[in-house]
Design a protein around this motif. Structure first.
Motif, mmCIF file in Angstrom:
data_model
loop_
_atom_site.group_PDB
_atom_site.id
_atom_site.type_symbol
_atom_site.label_atom_id
_atom_site.label_comp_id
_atom_site.label_asym_id
_atom_site.label_seq_id
_atom_site.Cartn_x
_atom_site.Cartn_y
_atom_site.Cartn_z
ATOM 1 N N THR A 46 24.960 -44.999 117.619
ATOM 2 C CA THR A 46 25.859 -43.878 117.330
ATOM 3 C C THR A 46 27.274 -44.401 117.081
ATOM 4 O O THR A 46 27.621 -45.496 117.550
ATOM 5 C CB THR A 46 25.898 -42.877 118.490
ATOM 6 N N ARG A 47 28.013 -43.522 116.349
ATOM 7 C CA ARG A 47 27.506 -42.286 115.808
ATOM 8 C C ARG A 47 26.931 -42.448 114.406
ATOM 9 O O ARG A 47 26.063 -41.667 113.993
ATOM 10 C CB ARG A 47 28.660 -41.279 115.725
ATOM 11 N N GLY A 48 27.412 -43.450 113.664
ATOM 12 C CA GLY A 48 27.039 -43.593 112.258
ATOM 13 C C GLY A 48 25.544 -43.716 112.019
ATOM 14 O O GLY A 48 25.041 -43.330 110.970
ATOM 15 N N GLY A 49 24.812 -44.249 113.016
ATOM 16 C CA GLY A 49 23.382 -44.447 112.822
ATOM 17 C C GLY A 49 22.560 -43.182 112.991
ATOM 18 O O GLY A 49 21.366 -43.161 112.662
ATOM 19 N N ALA A 71 31.308 -47.734 120.943
ATOM 20 C CA ALA A 71 32.585 -47.424 120.279
ATOM 21 C C ALA A 71 33.276 -48.742 119.958
ATOM 22 O O ALA A 71 33.375 -49.622 120.811
ATOM 23 C CB ALA A 71 33.454 -46.577 121.195
ATOM 24 N N SER A 72 33.714 -48.866 118.708
ATOM 25 C CA SER A 72 34.492 -50.074 118.366
ATOM 26 C C SER A 72 35.661 -49.725 117.479
ATOM 27 O O SER A 72 36.805 -49.940 117.829
ATOM 28 C CB SER A 72 33.615 -51.134 117.709
ATOM 29 N N TYR A 73 35.390 -49.128 116.302
ATOM 30 C CA TYR A 73 36.481 -48.820 115.383
ATOM 31 C C TYR A 73 37.106 -47.487 115.786
ATOM 32 O O TYR A 73 36.411 -46.495 115.979
ATOM 33 C CB TYR A 73 35.976 -48.688 113.943
ATOM 34 N N ASP A 74 38.435 -47.475 115.925
ATOM 35 C CA ASP A 74 39.136 -46.219 116.132
ATOM 36 C C ASP A 74 39.591 -45.813 114.742
ATOM 37 O O ASP A 74 40.599 -46.307 114.240
ATOM 38 C CB ASP A 74 40.328 -46.442 117.064
ATOM 39 N N LYS A 77 40.180 -49.264 112.741
ATOM 40 C CA LYS A 77 40.684 -50.481 113.400
ATOM 41 C C LYS A 77 39.685 -50.908 114.462
ATOM 42 O O LYS A 77 39.295 -50.103 115.292
ATOM 43 C CB LYS A 77 41.985 -50.114 114.122
ATOM 44 N N GLN A 78 39.250 -52.175 114.411
ATOM 45 C CA GLN A 78 38.227 -52.573 115.370
ATOM 46 C C GLN A 78 38.870 -53.053 116.664
ATOM 47 O O GLN A 78 39.739 -53.908 116.661
ATOM 48 C CB GLN A 78 37.335 -53.673 114.793
ATOM 49 N N GLY A 79 38.438 -52.471 117.770
ATOM 50 C CA GLY A 79 38.892 -52.922 119.084
ATOM 51 C C GLY A 79 37.732 -53.593 119.794
ATOM 52 O O GLY A 79 36.778 -54.010 119.151
ATOM 53 N N VAL A 105 18.493 -48.498 113.989
ATOM 54 C CA VAL A 105 19.061 -48.034 112.711
ATOM 55 C C VAL A 105 20.568 -47.823 112.843
ATOM 56 O O VAL A 105 21.044 -47.205 113.798
ATOM 57 C CB VAL A 105 18.383 -46.713 112.257
ATOM 58 N N ASP A 106 21.305 -48.338 111.867
ATOM 59 C CA ASP A 106 22.738 -48.039 111.783
ATOM 60 C C ASP A 106 23.090 -47.798 110.319
ATOM 61 O O ASP A 106 22.319 -48.166 109.413
ATOM 62 C CB ASP A 106 23.572 -49.184 112.368
ATOM 63 N N ASP A 107 24.252 -47.175 110.093
ATOM 64 C CA ASP A 107 24.652 -46.914 108.706
ATOM 65 C C ASP A 107 25.043 -48.196 107.983
ATOM 66 O O ASP A 107 24.744 -48.373 106.814
ATOM 67 C CB ASP A 107 25.772 -45.848 108.635
ATOM 68 N N LEU A 108 25.705 -49.127 108.697
ATOM 69 C CA LEU A 108 26.150 -50.354 108.032
ATOM 70 C C LEU A 108 26.375 -51.474 109.032
ATOM 71 O O LEU A 108 26.547 -51.225 110.232
ATOM 72 C CB LEU A 108 27.448 -50.099 107.261
ATOM 73 N N VAL A 109 26.379 -52.700 108.529
ATOM 74 C CA VAL A 109 26.936 -53.825 109.287
ATOM 75 C C VAL A 109 28.138 -54.326 108.516
ATOM 76 O O VAL A 109 28.086 -54.462 107.290
ATOM 77 C CB VAL A 109 25.988 -55.037 109.503
ATOM 78 N N ASP A 110 29.210 -54.624 109.243
ATOM 79 C CA ASP A 110 30.429 -55.147 108.613
ATOM 80 C C ASP A 110 30.652 -56.565 109.138
ATOM 81 O O ASP A 110 30.139 -57.537 108.577
ATOM 82 C CB ASP A 110 31.590 -54.199 108.943
ATOM 83 N N THR A 111 31.346 -56.716 110.264
ATOM 84 C CA THR A 111 31.497 -58.058 110.846
ATOM 85 C C THR A 111 30.221 -58.488 111.566
ATOM 86 O O THR A 111 30.031 -59.670 111.855
ATOM 87 C CB THR A 111 32.638 -58.071 111.886
ATOM 88 N N GLY A 112 29.382 -57.509 111.909
ATOM 89 C CA GLY A 112 28.147 -57.806 112.622
ATOM 90 C C GLY A 112 28.285 -57.726 114.141
ATOM 91 O O GLY A 112 27.307 -57.916 114.859
ATOM 92 N N LYS A 113 29.501 -57.419 114.631
ATOM 93 C CA LYS A 113 29.704 -57.413 116.095
ATOM 94 C C LYS A 113 28.847 -56.358 116.793
ATOM 95 O O LYS A 113 28.257 -56.620 117.835
ATOM 96 C CB LYS A 113 31.176 -57.140 116.407
ATOM 97 N N THR A 114 28.795 -55.164 116.209
ATOM 98 C CA THR A 114 28.014 -54.078 116.821
ATOM 99 C C THR A 114 26.532 -54.444 116.810
ATOM 100 O O THR A 114 25.847 -54.342 117.832
ATOM 101 C CB THR A 114 28.248 -52.755 116.046
ATOM 102 N N GLY A 115 26.056 -54.882 115.643
ATOM 103 C CA GLY A 115 24.645 -55.244 115.499
ATOM 104 C C GLY A 115 24.250 -56.363 116.450
ATOM 105 O O GLY A 115 23.180 -56.332 117.050
HETATM 106 O O1 LIG Z 1 29.591 -54.752 111.990
HETATM 107 P P1 LIG Z 1 30.764 -54.167 112.695
HETATM 108 O O2 LIG Z 1 32.074 -54.809 112.275
HETATM 109 O O3 LIG Z 1 30.611 -54.149 114.185
HETATM 110 O O4 LIG Z 1 30.926 -52.666 112.204
HETATM 111 C C1 LIG Z 1 29.840 -51.807 111.998
HETATM 112 C C2 LIG Z 1 29.932 -50.593 112.893
HETATM 113 O O5 LIG Z 1 31.155 -49.892 112.634
HETATM 114 C C3 LIG Z 1 30.882 -48.514 112.416
HETATM 115 O O6 LIG Z 1 30.806 -47.796 113.629
HETATM 116 P P2 LIG Z 1 32.105 -47.338 114.444
HETATM 117 O O7 LIG Z 1 32.390 -48.331 115.524
HETATM 118 O O8 LIG Z 1 33.212 -47.071 113.472
HETATM 119 O O9 LIG Z 1 31.695 -46.016 115.185
HETATM 120 P P3 LIG Z 1 30.967 -44.700 114.663
HETATM 121 O O10 LIG Z 1 29.590 -45.122 114.244
HETATM 122 O O11 LIG Z 1 30.966 -43.824 115.858
HETATM 123 O O12 LIG Z 1 31.763 -44.148 113.512
HETATM 124 C C4 LIG Z 1 29.505 -48.513 111.792
HETATM 125 O O13 LIG Z 1 28.869 -47.260 111.990
HETATM 126 C C5 LIG Z 1 28.800 -49.626 112.532
HETATM 127 O O14 LIG Z 1 28.188 -49.157 113.716
#
Ligand SMILES: O=P(O)(O)OC[C@H]1O[C@H](OP(=O)(O)OP(=O)(O)O)[C@H](O)[C@@H]1O
Ligand SMILES: Nc1nc2[nH]cnc2c(=O)[nH]1
Ligand SMILES: [Mg+2]
Length: 172
Positions: A46-49, A71-74, A77-79, A105-115
């Motif tokens: 969550t939430r994007g996934g 929770a990471s991006y506010d 901005k990634q915290g 399942v998630d909407d995207l990977v960017d830096t990959g930290k969440t994944g």
């Molecule tokens: O690969 P990363 O750099 O970690 O970024 C990817 C994550 O960032 C976004 O989530 P976000 O933290 O913005 O929260 P949200 O899903 O609640 O919008 C997106 O939905 C991924 O979960």
């Protein structure tokens, strides 16, 4: 602002996604996942996934859906990553403790930290995202569209229709 660029400003390019496009991309993702499954349960990051998880679970006929709340991006901005809710005991049990037969399942990977964090919780699960940027791509087992690292993806649930100035007047 404190003069620091947000992740979105650093990205530079915009990749806006409509509901129609997103639904089509989720269905395309399911076509690929159908070859890999069956899966006991879907775990949405969550939430994007949540949105792709609902569409993918519907198409795959999976009715058990759990969440891992991070929770990471506010906004943009990634915290530090914060796990607000972990995977449920019931879902953990279905995956034999390691995530075998589970679909993350998630909407995207960017830096990959969440994944990366979720993969550590479920090392044997299959990880699928709709979009992937190069830095996070190696973490994902299945995705549909790659966008460059300097692109910011705008999802339909975060955006609204509004006036856009003509290109001639300097619009991007
Ligand atoms: O690969 P990363 O750099 O970690 O970024 C990817 C994550 O960032 C976004 O989530 P976000 O933290 O913005 O929260 P949200 O899903 O609640 O919008 C997106 O939905 C991924 O979960
Ligand atoms: N909406 C959105 N959230 C993100 N979180 C990390 N990267 C992105 C992105 O490109 N778009
Ligand atoms: Mg997210």
């Amino acid at each position: 602002m404190n003069g620091e660029l947000t992740a979105q400003e650093r990205a530079g390019k915009a990749f806006p996604v409509s509901w129609d496009q997103f639904h089509r991309d989720c269905r395309a993702l399911t076509w690929r996942l159908n070859e890999v499954g069956p899966f006991h349960a879907v775990i949405a990051i969550t939430r994007g996934g949540l949105v792709p998880a609902a569409i993918v679970a519907r198409e795959l006929g999976v009715r058990i859906i759990d969440t891992v709340c991070i929770a990471s991006y506010d906004h943009d901005k990634q915290g530090d990553l914060q796990v607000l809710k972990g995977i449920s005991d019931a879902a953990m049990k279905l995956g034999g403790g390691t995530g075998k037969g589970l679909l993350i399942v998630d909407d995207l990977v960017d830096t990959g930290k969440t994944g990366k964090l979720v993969r550590e919780m479920l090392p044997d699960a299959h990880f699928a995202t709709v979009y992937a940027k190069p830095k996070g791509r190696p973490l994902v087992d299945t995705f549909i569209t790659e966008v460059s690292q300097d692109t910011w993806i705008f999802f339909p649930w975060d955006t609204a229709l509004s006036y856009h100035p003509p290109l001639r007047d300097g619009a991007a």
